[in-house]
Every structure is written in structure tokens, then in C-alpha cells.
Write an enzyme that holds these catalytic residues in place. Structure first.
Site, PDB file in Angstrom:
ATOM      1  N   ARG A  64     -24.623 -42.491 -18.459  1.00 17.56           N
ATOM      2  CA  ARG A  64     -23.874 -41.368 -19.052  1.00 17.56           C
ATOM      3  C   ARG A  64     -23.998 -40.177 -18.110  1.00 17.56           C
ATOM      4  O   ARG A  64     -25.099 -39.738 -17.804  1.00 17.56           O
ATOM      5  CB  ARG A  64     -24.400 -41.032 -20.462  1.00 17.56           C
ATOM      6  CG  ARG A  64     -24.097 -42.161 -21.444  1.00 17.56           C
ATOM      7  CD  ARG A  64     -24.189 -41.715 -22.878  1.00 17.56           C
ATOM      8  NE  ARG A  64     -23.073 -40.878 -23.280  1.00 17.56           N
ATOM      9  CZ  ARG A  64     -23.036 -40.243 -24.442  1.00 17.56           C
ATOM     10  NH1 ARG A  64     -24.043 -40.338 -25.284  1.00 17.56           N
ATOM     11  NH2 ARG A  64     -21.988 -39.502 -24.760  1.00 17.56           N
ATOM     12  N   CYS A 128     -22.515 -32.164 -34.587  1.00 19.28           N
ATOM     13  CA  CYS A 128     -23.001 -33.405 -33.984  1.00 19.28           C
ATOM     14  C   CYS A 128     -24.333 -33.807 -34.616  1.00 19.28           C
ATOM     15  O   CYS A 128     -24.587 -33.523 -35.793  1.00 19.28           O
ATOM     16  CB  CYS A 128     -23.108 -33.259 -32.465  1.00 19.28           C
ATOM     17  SG  CYS A 128     -23.336 -34.826 -31.602  1.00 19.28           S
ATOM     18  N   ASP A 197     -26.873 -30.742 -24.312  1.00 13.49           N
ATOM     19  CA  ASP A 197     -26.949 -31.794 -23.292  1.00 13.49           C
ATOM     20  C   ASP A 197     -27.355 -31.192 -21.960  1.00 13.49           C
ATOM     21  O   ASP A 197     -28.096 -31.809 -21.196  1.00 13.49           O
ATOM     22  CB  ASP A 197     -25.630 -32.549 -23.176  1.00 13.49           C
ATOM     23  CG  ASP A 197     -25.526 -33.567 -24.284  1.00 13.49           C
ATOM     24  OD1 ASP A 197     -25.109 -33.206 -25.392  1.00 13.49           O
ATOM     25  OD2 ASP A 197     -25.941 -34.719 -24.048  1.00 13.49           O
ATOM     26  N   ASN A 207     -22.450 -29.150 -24.549  1.00 10.81           N
ATOM     27  CA  ASN A 207     -22.847 -29.905 -25.743  1.00 10.81           C
ATOM     28  C   ASN A 207     -21.615 -30.616 -26.303  1.00 10.81           C
ATOM     29  O   ASN A 207     -20.507 -30.487 -25.770  1.00 10.81           O
ATOM     30  CB  ASN A 207     -23.470 -28.961 -26.787  1.00 10.81           C
ATOM     31  CG  ASN A 207     -24.142 -29.704 -27.920  1.00 10.81           C
ATOM     32  OD1 ASN A 207     -24.936 -30.618 -27.689  1.00 10.81           O
ATOM     33  ND2 ASN A 207     -23.833 -29.348 -29.143  1.00 10.81           N
ATOM     34  N   LYS A 233     -33.690 -29.991 -20.491  1.00  9.31           N
ATOM     35  CA  LYS A 233     -32.221 -29.973 -20.659  1.00  9.31           C
ATOM     36  C   LYS A 233     -31.584 -28.953 -19.716  1.00  9.31           C
ATOM     37  O   LYS A 233     -30.364 -28.798 -19.696  1.00  9.31           O
ATOM     38  CB  LYS A 233     -31.857 -29.610 -22.099  1.00  9.31           C
ATOM     39  CG  LYS A 233     -32.505 -30.482 -23.174  1.00  9.31           C
ATOM     40  CD  LYS A 233     -31.651 -31.647 -23.501  1.00  9.31           C
ATOM     41  CE  LYS A 233     -32.227 -32.560 -24.577  1.00  9.31           C
ATOM     42  NZ  LYS A 233     -32.248 -32.000 -25.919  1.00  9.31           N
TER      43      LYS A 233
HETATM   44  C1  RUB Z   1     -25.022 -35.744 -28.555  1.00  8.98           C
HETATM   45  C2  RUB Z   1     -25.008 -34.262 -28.474  1.00  8.98           C
HETATM   46  C3  RUB Z   1     -26.252 -33.567 -28.952  1.00  8.98           C
HETATM   47  C4  RUB Z   1     -27.153 -33.315 -27.738  1.00  8.98           C
HETATM   48  C5  RUB Z   1     -28.523 -32.840 -28.164  1.00  8.98           C
HETATM   49  O1  RUB Z   1     -23.936 -36.325 -27.907  1.00  8.98           O
HETATM   50  O2  RUB Z   1     -24.095 -33.634 -27.986  1.00  8.98           O
HETATM   51  O3  RUB Z   1     -25.928 -32.317 -29.517  1.00  8.98           O
HETATM   52  O4  RUB Z   1     -27.296 -34.501 -26.979  1.00  8.98           O
HETATM   53  O5  RUB Z   1     -29.177 -33.862 -28.895  1.00  8.98           O
HETATM   54  P1  RUB Z   1     -23.793 -37.939 -27.919  1.00  8.98           P
HETATM   55  P2  RUB Z   1     -30.774 -33.881 -28.958  1.00  8.98           P
HETATM   56  O6  RUB Z   1     -23.782 -38.368 -29.354  1.00  8.98           O
HETATM   57  O7  RUB Z   1     -22.494 -38.178 -27.217  1.00  8.98           O
HETATM   58  O8  RUB Z   1     -24.978 -38.500 -27.156  1.00  8.98           O
HETATM   59  O9  RUB Z   1     -31.172 -32.550 -29.499  1.00  8.98           O
HETATM   60  O10 RUB Z   1     -31.123 -35.006 -29.878  1.00  8.98           O
HETATM   61  O11 RUB Z   1     -31.273 -34.089 -27.566  1.00  8.98           O
END
Ligand code: RUB
Length: 311
Positions: A64, A128, A197, A207, A233
Site C-alpha cells: 500500500r 473511517c 496515514d 487520511n 505516522k
Molecule cells: C484507514 C485510515 C485510518 C488511518 C489511521 O484507511 O485512513 O484513518 O489509517 O488508522 P484504510 P489508525 O482503511 O484504507 O487502511 O489510527 O488505526 O492507524
């Protein structure tokens, strides 16, 4: 018999297909897969070991393209040292364990720090399914604050459905809305909390697609916009001037029968960019910072030298 490459490819495929998803989990899964691979392979010597784990790292990196947690995790694991097989193996395994431990601790700490900003009676909007944003929400709830959450569906993959099930399990009052209802409900919201992300050197956020529109609505209605992001991140590459690649996913995720249409195509970007001007605070495990401090986080926590980078 162990089949190290098959197992590694299996994890890579599960990340690509989003069975394993969310930036934090992707990072931990990649670190774990690299460790298992390093412990299972039987190279003839240290040079072959280095070459094989290097290839494995590249395979994982290709799954990814957007989440920097993946490349940061892999880079931390690949900083192993050792002149012989045994020491290299154990150094790599230690690095992987440390990354996983650091990730889990960071999420807990962000929960504590971020939840202090939530008041009793607050309505929180989330988008999300972010384990880190949810850590803040859950910690606030566990500390006795009465909160309500509005969760978006998060089309096209409906990660919002995962979010509402988790919130329901924790006993948190929750309302599910379609993504396009954000403008309608935003005046009832006290703070938006989303995960990340990527955080770039200038403090902008990458994100889940739709986040930037929510930030725009929050900005217009003077609603606080909080990002929950561990320091891994943050993207060192963006200090070197690189742009964050935005993953484009399959048309069928949006419209399964697209092949029946001759003149239509689907554009399906998985992420978008929220400018730092729309972000009030980024909650990290080292504190709640203004987005403008992102450069310092990258410099202090990650090191931004180009040498030694996996990519
Ligand atoms: C997931 C997404 C989440 C971030 C943060 O996208 O955008 O908001 O990854 O997640 P996808 P976390 O479903 O396409 O992977 O806080 O769990 O790291």
C-alpha cells in the site's frame, strides 16, 4: 516445514486486499511478518540473509503506497546490526518487537493525552476506522465522561461499520451517518477526531478520502479538528521534498458493475490531503502539538537523513 516466502506473501496480500488495514496495524503486521521471515529462512551466510530480508522488505513496501507507518516500521526493523547470522537475526527480531511495543504504548498514551481535551457531554465526529482516534474516544468514555459519537460510513469500503461495532461494544452512544451528511450534523459536533496515514513536514494530514471535506466543514463552523497520530505516522520523505503518493484503488470498490458501462470510468482515491490550516491539534505520544511543529517531530523522533533509507 516452514515456508517463509509463502507466509510473507500471504501477509502482503492481506495488507493489499485490506483484510489487514489501518495505518498502525499495517505497520505492526509488516514488522511482524519481516521478523517471522528472518527467523524462518535458512540462508548460507550473512550476505544471503541481508539480500533475502531486503527483498522481503521491498515486497511489503509495495502493498500500500500511502501509509508511511509501513515504510517507517520497515526502516526501523531493517536497522538491525550483526556480523553473523545469529546476531543479525536476533537484532532484527528485537527491532520488530520494539516497533510493535512502541506502537501499542503510543496508542495508549495518545488515548490519555487526547481524552483530556474532551469534555463531559461532548459530541465527537469521527471518520473511517482509526484505532488511535478510537483510543482517545474510548479513554474519555472509560474515565466517566458522557460522550456521544457521530460516525461516518466511509464509503466505498465502509470502515465506519467497523467503528460503530467497536463503539457499540464499549457502550458508547453512537449515531451512523452517510458521508454526505457531515455538513448537516457539524453544528452539533464539539470536536472532530480522526486518525492519520501520513503527517507531512508542514503539518498537513493524509487520511481516508473524505477527511478534507470534513475539515472544511469543521473550519467553517468553528468546530475543533483533532488528529490522532503516533510519531511514526510523520513522513521524513516529505522533508526531502517528496510528495505523498495517494493510493488509487479498484473501480469495482465504488461501482461493481463498471465493466457493463462503455463511457464511464471510476476514480477511486483512497486518501486525501487536509491542509494544516484546518487542523487545531495533533495528539502524538510525545504531546499534543500544533501542526506547525511537525518538522521538529520528524527531525527529533525519526531522523531525516536520506542515508540508510529503505527507499
Ligand atoms: C484507514 C485510515 C485510518 C488511518 C489511521 O484507511 O485512513 O484513518 O489509517 O488508522 P484504510 P489508525 O482503511 O484504507 O487502511 O489510527 O488505526 O492507524
Amino acid at each position: 516445514m516452514t515456508r517463509p516466502m509463502e507466509d510473507l506473501l500471504d501477509t502482503a496480500e492481506r495488507i493489499r486486499s485490506m483484510e489487514i488495514r489501518g495505518a498502525a496495524l499495517i505497520g505492526r503486521a509488516a514488522a511482524g511478518a519481516l521478523k517471522e521471515f528472518a527467523l524462518a529462512i535458512e540462508p548460507s551466510g550473512i550476505d544471503e540473509f541481508n539480500a533475502e530480508v531486503g527483498r522481503a522488505a521491498e515486497i511489503l513496501l509495495d502493498t500500500r503506497p500511502t501509509a508511511v507507518s509501513l515504510s517507517n516500521a520497515i526502516r526501523m526493523v531493517m536497522r538491525y546490526r550483526g556480523d553473523d547470522l545469529d546476531s543479525a537475526r536476533s537484532s532484527l527480531a528485537n527491532n520488530a518487537d520494539q516497533f510493535v511495543e512502541r506502537s501499542l504504548k503510543a496508542i495508549e498514551r495518545i488515548g490519555e493525552i487526547g481524552s483530556r481535551r474532551i469534555r463531559d457531554g461532548d459530541v465527537i465526529l469521527t471518520h473511517c476506522n482509526s484505532s488511535v482516534a478510537l483510543s482517545i474516544i474510548r479513554t474519555a468514555h472509560d474515565s466517566g465522561k458522557e460522550i456521544k459519537v457521530i460516525a461516518t460510513e466511509s464509503r466505498p469500503r465502509y470502515q465506519g461499520h467497523l467503528t460503530i461495532k467497536m463503539l457499540d461494544g464499549w457502550g458508547i452512544e453512537t449515531e451512523l451517518v452517510v458521508d454526505s451528511a457531515v455538513r448537516t450534523v457539524i453544528n452539533e459536533v464539539d470536536e472532530v477526531i480522526v486518525g492519520a496515514d501520513v503527517i507531512t513536514a508542514n503539518g498537513s494530514l493524509v487520511n481516508k478520502i473524505g477527511t478534507a471535506q470534513i475539515a472544511l466543514a469543521a473550519h467553517e463552523s468553528r468546530t475543533s479538528f483533532m488528529v490522532a497520530a503516533e510519531t511514526y505516522k510523520f513522513s521524513p520523505e516529505t522533508i526531502m521534498g517528496e510528495l505523498v503518493p495517494i493510493e488509487m484503488r479498484a473501480a469495482e470498490e465504488v461501482y461493481p458493475k463498471i465493466s457493463e458501462l462503455k463511457h464511464v470510468r471510476v476514480r477511486n482515491p483512497a486518501f486525501d490531503v487536509t491542509p494544516h490550516q484546518y487542523i487545531d491539534v495533533i495528539c502524538t505520544e510525545v504531546g499534543a502539538i500544533p501542526p506547525e511543529m511537525s518538522y521538529l517531530i520528524i527531525k527529533e523522533m525519526l531522523g531525516w537523513e536520506i542515508e540508510g533509507r529503505v527507499r
